[in-house]
Design an enzyme around this catalytic site. Sequence first.
Site, short mmCIF file in Angstrom:
data_model
loop_
_atom_site.label_atom_id
_atom_site.label_comp_id
_atom_site.label_asym_id
_atom_site.label_seq_id
_atom_site.Cartn_x
_atom_site.Cartn_y
_atom_site.Cartn_z
CB THR A 80 -0.90 0.02 1.25
OG1 THR A 80 -1.36 1.36 1.47
CG2 THR A 80 -0.16 -0.40 2.51
CD GLU A 82 -1.92 5.12 4.71
OE1 GLU A 82 -1.18 5.44 5.64
OE2 GLU A 82 -2.76 5.90 4.22
CE1 TYR A 104 -3.64 -2.12 5.78
CE2 TYR A 104 -2.97 0.11 5.22
CZ TYR A 104 -3.41 -1.13 4.83
OH TYR A 104 -3.64 -1.40 3.51
CE LYS A 108 -1.67 -4.34 3.73
NZ LYS A 108 -2.02 -5.47 2.84
#
Length: 283
Positions: A80, A82, A104, A108
């Site tokens: 992602t 992110e 999160y 990842k």
Amino acid sequence: MQGDSIYLHFGDITDSSRLNDLINQVEPNEVYNLAAQSHVQISFDEPIHTSEVVALGALKVLEAVRNIGSSHIRFYQATTSEVYGNVEASPQDEKTPFHPDNPYACGKVFAFHQVRLYREAYGLHASNGILFNHESPRRGENFVTRKITRGLARIIAGKQDKLLLGNLDARRDWGHAKDYVQAMWMMLQQASGDDYVIATGKSYSVRDYLDISFGSLGLDWSDYVEIDQNLLRPIDVSEFIGDSKKARNALGWEPKISLEDLAREMVATDLAHEGIDPAQFGF
Ligand code: GDD
């Protein structure tokens, strides 16, 4: 569970033995790991659960794939944007340093490196798709694009009169999930695994998305939107904008659906969901 051409097997990403059994039983050619607790704000409330699913879950699928010892399986990991967090570099590409700014994203980053490691250490055909935000009418209702179009449709239906939101200044590179799923598949059709950024290269603010969606029905969002302090995150990334040159050159991928068309599709779907004919509004 059986459909015309799809079999659904139940299983939990945190359960290694189930994953091993399933991979052995199904003997897949391609494995796409999209499993996640994928809501950024919830990951601040549930960091342990998020990490168990996002970080260790990915590793458990990789292990199940490696254990079967079958070299033909191709593996896709949903990485992602992110992972970049609040970096100075813009736009972000495959070489931009990671600086995850929420639990999160930390999970990842862990999974990203495991995928790279399995590729380099064990020769697995494993790819990380570093996908920027991708939306559709199937988007969960607690993500901002769908929350806005669901809220808008409910306002038109007279079921709510206000829409509570958090940070309206955040800028995201939003694409259509249909385009992005095609990119995932393209990655696994290559001769070997690799890491690719998938993005439109355009960034819009939450305010812009409000303008587009409320504007498509001739409404001014500022008459309806209120800020709820509880929806502000401990840290929010102010802007993402991706550079997917590598995917465009190597995969021949490019996004086809604009944010305007995406927003109109989501508004039309949510109006229909409320029993309102979108044609009334010129859709
Ligand atoms: N969810 C939500 N709800 N977000 C809001 C709200 C609100 O009421 N108000 C403002 N926002 C802002 C968030 O603070 C964020 O800056 C932006 O809208 C987008 O939030 P989300 O739609 O929740 O998505 P995200 O960017 O945090 O993460 C999504 O995209 C990532 C990149 O593909 C998720 O799908 C992640 O799982 C994914 O990795």
